[in-house]
Design a protein around this motif. Sequence first.
Motif, PDB file in Angstrom:
ATOM      1  N   GLY A   1       0.813  -1.217   0.000  1.00  0.00           N
ATOM      2  CA  GLY A   1       0.000   0.000   0.000  1.00  0.00           C
ATOM      3  C   GLY A   1       0.842   1.261   0.000  1.00  0.00           C
ATOM      4  O   GLY A   1       0.312   2.376  -0.112  1.00  0.00           O
TER       5      GLY A   1
ATOM      6  N   ASP B   1       0.441   3.402  -3.188  1.00  0.00           N
ATOM      7  CA  ASP B   1      -0.891   3.903  -3.545  1.00  0.00           C
ATOM      8  C   ASP B   1      -0.843   5.402  -3.813  1.00  0.00           C
ATOM      9  O   ASP B   1      -0.307   6.179  -3.006  1.00  0.00           O
ATOM     10  CB  ASP B   1      -1.892   3.616  -2.433  1.00  0.00           C
ATOM     11  N   GLY B   2      -1.387   5.792  -4.960  1.00  0.00           N
ATOM     12  CA  GLY B   2      -1.417   7.197  -5.334  1.00  0.00           C
ATOM     13  C   GLY B   2      -0.107   7.706  -5.912  1.00  0.00           C
ATOM     14  O   GLY B   2      -0.024   8.871  -6.313  1.00  0.00           O
TER      15      GLY B   2
ATOM     16  N   ASN C   1      -4.824   1.533  -7.389  1.00  0.00           N
ATOM     17  CA  ASN C   1      -4.473   2.829  -6.796  1.00  0.00           C
ATOM     18  C   ASN C   1      -3.102   3.328  -7.241  1.00  0.00           C
ATOM     19  O   ASN C   1      -2.702   4.434  -6.867  1.00  0.00           O
ATOM     20  CB  ASN C   1      -4.502   2.734  -5.266  1.00  0.00           C
TER      21      ASN C   1
ATOM     22  N   ARG D   1      -0.416   4.676 -10.055  1.00  0.00           N
ATOM     23  CA  ARG D   1      -0.425   5.439 -11.317  1.00  0.00           C
ATOM     24  C   ARG D   1       0.686   4.877 -12.200  1.00  0.00           C
ATOM     25  O   ARG D   1       1.824   5.321 -12.162  1.00  0.00           O
ATOM     26  CB  ARG D   1      -0.235   6.918 -11.027  1.00  0.00           C
TER      27      ARG D   1
END
Length: 354
Positions: free
Chosen positions: A122, A125-126, A145, A147
């Motif tokens: 995680g 994420d983003g 999540n 990119r």
Amino acid sequence: MNQKRIGFLGFEGVAASELTRAADVLVAATLDGGYGNRISCYEISTIGFTSECFRAESGIAFCPHSTLETASELDTIVIPGGDGLRRSLVSETIAEWVLARVNETRRVVAVGGGIYGVAPTGLLDGREVTTHWRYASDVARCFPNLRVDPRRHLVKDGAFYTSSGPSAAIDLSLALIEEDYGRNVASVVAQEFVSAPMNGNGQHKLPSTLVFDSQPADRFAQLIPWIMRNLHEDLSINALARRACMSPSHFNRAFKSVFGNTPAEFVETLRVNEARRRLSVPKRTLDTIAASVGFSDAQTFQRAFERRLGAKPRSYLKNFNGRSMAASANGEAALSRTGRMSGAPEAVAAPTQD
């Protein structure tokens, strides 16, 4: 200088090229320590799930230096790709280990398919990431999540670095070297691993997809050999900062971030090491040796020597002379028994003069 410790995770089915290419480049990074010595910038270690050897996709076997449980603190964690990482047990084990380590690690690097070991945490994420084009669609589906942009060769987002695959592993390591020690050091390493020159002057290509701020290590690359040649000079923080064209406070912080020691500790270690070498030169007193390497007096020199090497200079010199005399005695004994030095050819034995 404290080497930066880089840990490469290994597992059954790892892509050998993604592990070895990156490691070979990093281990080639050195600084000029003066007097012909080179100082290694990195300490490379391989970390296995267990202490047993693991096999790469190609069948090559690697024996790890440590395990997930025994690995010491690391500056950087590198996760290579490989088919073995597509097994959920492997990727989840690595992800849990990375999560447990991330707060004490400066950066986490995924080479190609190595992203499968980082994405489950995680932590990405983003963030912008890249990976090998073969995995891009699957990575985007499994980890929506992220990119993901497979068109990019290298991507840095915060403390996380991703690359597109084996061909990018060299450029990735060069980018890490440039970030840590400056473009000059990275350029020297690039000459060994990058074949295509940038221009007719023979300047070698460095990765252009990552842009880093100018690093203080660019200035340090010339400063360290100068210090080695001028140990008798004023090497205070103020003097060194002036030579590096930096403020003393900025210089102190930047120096410690690169070398892991304060400038004073670093200089003292260099002076003691050089003094130890000079102790072996006949007819040199402690006072002259202390002055020749920049200590203010013999007492200061003796305290530093004992602090760094755990022995007083006179004790060290006595032991050194004792070993030298023993070696000489052994040589004379061999000569008396054989009439020539051990190992010397008969044809060159000099006749005794009357």
